[in-house]
Motif scaffolding. Sequence first.
Motif, PDB file in Angstrom:
ATOM      1  N   ALA A 151      14.173  -0.908   1.348  1.00  0.00           N
ATOM      2  CA  ALA A 151      14.065   0.235   2.253  1.00  0.00           C
ATOM      3  C   ALA A 151      15.298   0.340   3.139  1.00  0.00           C
ATOM      4  O   ALA A 151      15.966  -0.654   3.445  1.00  0.00           O
ATOM      5  CB  ALA A 151      12.818   0.090   3.123  1.00  0.00           C
ATOM      6  N   SER A 152      15.596   1.553   3.564  1.00  0.00           N
ATOM      7  CA  SER A 152      16.640   1.787   4.555  1.00  0.00           C
ATOM      8  C   SER A 152      16.011   1.663   5.946  1.00  0.00           C
ATOM      9  O   SER A 152      14.843   2.007   6.143  1.00  0.00           O
ATOM     10  CB  SER A 152      17.256   3.168   4.377  1.00  0.00           C
ATOM     11  OG  SER A 152      17.905   3.261   3.128  1.00  0.00           O
ATOM     12  N   ILE A 153      16.815   1.207   6.891  1.00  0.00           N
ATOM     13  CA  ILE A 153      16.284   0.900   8.221  1.00  0.00           C
ATOM     14  C   ILE A 153      17.075   1.669   9.275  1.00  0.00           C
ATOM     15  O   ILE A 153      18.315   1.630   9.289  1.00  0.00           O
ATOM     16  CB  ILE A 153      16.347  -0.610   8.500  1.00  0.00           C
ATOM     17  CG1 ILE A 153      15.481  -1.361   7.481  1.00  0.00           C
ATOM     18  CG2 ILE A 153      15.902  -0.927   9.924  1.00  0.00           C
ATOM     19  CD1 ILE A 153      15.691  -2.860   7.474  1.00  0.00           C
ATOM     20  N   LEU A 154      16.349   2.371  10.138  1.00  0.00           N
ATOM     21  CA  LEU A 154      16.956   3.061  11.270  1.00  0.00           C
ATOM     22  C   LEU A 154      16.523   2.318  12.533  1.00  0.00           C
ATOM     23  O   LEU A 154      15.330   2.263  12.846  1.00  0.00           O
ATOM     24  CB  LEU A 154      16.503   4.518  11.331  1.00  0.00           C
ATOM     25  CG  LEU A 154      16.955   5.420  10.182  1.00  0.00           C
ATOM     26  CD1 LEU A 154      15.926   5.401   9.056  1.00  0.00           C
ATOM     27  CD2 LEU A 154      17.143   6.851  10.660  1.00  0.00           C
ATOM     28  N   LYS A 185       0.816  -1.220   0.000  1.00  0.00           N
ATOM     29  CA  LYS A 185       0.000   0.000   0.000  1.00  0.00           C
ATOM     30  C   LYS A 185       0.842   1.259   0.000  1.00  0.00           C
ATOM     31  O   LYS A 185       0.563   2.212  -0.748  1.00  0.00           O
ATOM     32  CB  LYS A 185      -0.926  -0.007   1.213  1.00  0.00           C
ATOM     33  CG  LYS A 185      -1.831   1.214   1.295  1.00  0.00           C
ATOM     34  CD  LYS A 185      -2.819   1.112   2.446  1.00  0.00           C
ATOM     35  CE  LYS A 185      -3.733   2.336   2.492  1.00  0.00           C
ATOM     36  NZ  LYS A 185      -4.739   2.245   3.582  1.00  0.00           N
ATOM     37  N   TYR A 186       1.915   1.284   0.825  1.00  0.00           N
ATOM     38  CA  TYR A 186       2.648   2.540   1.024  1.00  0.00           C
ATOM     39  C   TYR A 186       3.978   2.609   0.274  1.00  0.00           C
ATOM     40  O   TYR A 186       4.553   3.697   0.172  1.00  0.00           O
ATOM     41  CB  TYR A 186       2.884   2.764   2.522  1.00  0.00           C
ATOM     42  CG  TYR A 186       1.610   2.965   3.292  1.00  0.00           C
ATOM     43  CD1 TYR A 186       0.891   4.150   3.193  1.00  0.00           C
ATOM     44  CD2 TYR A 186       1.095   1.966   4.100  1.00  0.00           C
ATOM     45  CE1 TYR A 186      -0.303   4.335   3.883  1.00  0.00           C
ATOM     46  CE2 TYR A 186      -0.100   2.130   4.801  1.00  0.00           C
ATOM     47  CZ  TYR A 186      -0.780   3.319   4.684  1.00  0.00           C
ATOM     48  OH  TYR A 186      -1.962   3.489   5.363  1.00  0.00           O
ATOM     49  N   GLN A 187       4.487   1.469  -0.208  1.00  0.00           N
ATOM     50  CA  GLN A 187       5.784   1.456  -0.902  1.00  0.00           C
ATOM     51  C   GLN A 187       6.815   2.288  -0.130  1.00  0.00           C
ATOM     52  O   GLN A 187       7.404   3.250  -0.658  1.00  0.00           O
ATOM     53  CB  GLN A 187       5.627   1.996  -2.326  1.00  0.00           C
ATOM     54  CG  GLN A 187       4.788   1.114  -3.229  1.00  0.00           C
ATOM     55  CD  GLN A 187       5.448  -0.233  -3.491  1.00  0.00           C
ATOM     56  OE1 GLN A 187       6.563  -0.316  -4.007  1.00  0.00           O
ATOM     57  NE2 GLN A 187       4.770  -1.312  -3.106  1.00  0.00           N
ATOM     58  N   PRO A 188       7.072   1.916   1.123  1.00  0.00           N
ATOM     59  CA  PRO A 188       7.895   2.774   1.994  1.00  0.00           C
ATOM     60  C   PRO A 188       9.375   2.765   1.615  1.00  0.00           C
ATOM     61  O   PRO A 188       9.895   1.786   1.082  1.00  0.00           O
ATOM     62  CB  PRO A 188       7.689   2.149   3.381  1.00  0.00           C
ATOM     63  CG  PRO A 188       7.356   0.715   3.101  1.00  0.00           C
ATOM     64  CD  PRO A 188       6.585   0.716   1.824  1.00  0.00           C
ATOM     65  N   ASN A 189      10.016   3.884   1.908  1.00  0.00           N
ATOM     66  CA  ASN A 189      11.463   3.999   1.726  1.00  0.00           C
ATOM     67  C   ASN A 189      12.230   3.782   3.027  1.00  0.00           C
ATOM     68  O   ASN A 189      13.447   3.577   2.982  1.00  0.00           O
ATOM     69  CB  ASN A 189      11.810   5.396   1.196  1.00  0.00           C
ATOM     70  CG  ASN A 189      11.243   5.647  -0.183  1.00  0.00           C
ATOM     71  OD1 ASN A 189      11.238   4.765  -1.030  1.00  0.00           O
ATOM     72  ND2 ASN A 189      10.731   6.853  -0.413  1.00  0.00           N
TER      73      ASN A 189
END
Length: 534
Positions: free
Chosen positions: A225-228, A196-200
């Motif tokens: 995606a990058s992960i913090l 749904k969101y195609q997150p980065n």
Amino acid sequence: MLGKLLSVLRQFKRYKLSDVERDLFKEIKQFWESEEDRSGRRQNTHTAIRVIVEGFVECPASIMDKARMAKAVQEVTGEEAIVLVRGMKESASRVIPFYRAFGINHFVLWWRNYLNPFVVIPAAWLAFKLIRSVRSGEKLVEYRFKGIHVGDLMYDTLIRFRPNSYTVDKLEFRKHYRLLLRAFYIFIINERVIKKYQPNWLITSHNVYAEFGLLARQMNNRVNASILLKDIDVYKFYGPETKIKEHFLKVKESDLERVINDDDFYEEALKYLEERFSGKVDQIDVINAYRDKKEYSFEDLKKLYPDLNSSYKNVFVMSHAFSDAPHVGEGLLFKDYYQFLLETLICLNSVSNINCFVKPHPSSYMWGERGGVEQIVEEYSLNNVRILPSDLNTNCIKELADCVVTGQGTAGLEFSCFGIPAITAGKGYYSGFGIALEPRLKEEYFELLENASHLPPLNTLAKKKAVCMLYYISKNKYHSDVLPKKHIFPGDDLGSVYINRISEIKGSLDTGCLIRDVFYSRVVDDILSLANKR
């Protein structure tokens, strides 16, 4: 049963904010509004949602860190966040008002999906099919689903959330079905959110166990995606070039090389080492291992175990907390920490020219573990294995040990600082740096154990690497002044301390502690660095 029913009913009861919560949230909201006014960057309601925030860990310090990381991403990219929270109704959540204070206004109420047959029925069928097809714990660890390695996360979930279940030999419907169903439920919902969101970006407090680790791997696999990650004081940025399974404590080789050649840094590192082994470092495992404990000499131990031979080499096996995510990092030779300890002790018990000692993990009580090491030694009649006294100060091991054995624990790094060779059974955060002995296969591992009495001390470079790495990791931690001084650990009752922690944060803000501090700036710098590479 009554307790579970009351817990469910609470999900529908409106949460009433305390006065201190209202005051804190008002102050945080005013701060961010003034920041946006100052920068001319008022929130745009049409900005795309590209940031997923794991909101399952509800302790105030974790919320503060995750919300600030989300604001840092928004500051650099303009992308907004959506928070995954437990619960059925927004009005029943105590964490949603906390995030709203930061201007984060989008939420997924995770538990609502338990009412969705298009989620629950497939999850139920997949869990049933898994138990029928994957019979053993070893096979579960290797299990992949839809192109993603998920079995290790499922395995760690089984031993974490079944009390005193340190290992899994055979999958059983009665014992394991509920947790496996939940894992597939999580996987399916994650897929829907990602589609749904195609997150980065993913902002999370953990990357282990099914509840946390699946989302990290799915977002890495599906949208790169990058992960913090911020786990208590440890911050890790997983950019596109970082392996998703890399241990959250692992440092870059270039960073280690830089500090090794810095004489001032090395002097500071030696001072830190002395403080750590004196119990002066305020970290829970250090406190439990080194503070207010008794120093034992070999003669003291011989009084407890008269059959010790002073002409033999001393091998110390450092146990792990069995249910503390054994598959964190990039690999373990055994299916879990329990199996590591069992097979290690059985092997060393048969080695005739050593004194073998085993030390239970000092913080295993936080996972509800008691007597696991003693049970192994007694059940398998390991008469040549001596369990160290519970009041022994780990500091004295550096004077006694000729070799240390660990799965992938910090002990392997700590004692390498003194030139004591460490045999490891996994790829921990200090693997690949030429510090510990890292066998690739079980056969190589057991061969090293059998020859533990012949291992030479470490050379000067390996010792220096260990000293500098231990100190570098300690400096690469961030505990913002605005956060409560004490952490909430496994086994603590969050409900009883939640408001106290909120009050601490409010008090810190009132005394001038910053929301935008060194940690916030570090996150902004990491995001800018990645943006500049794109």
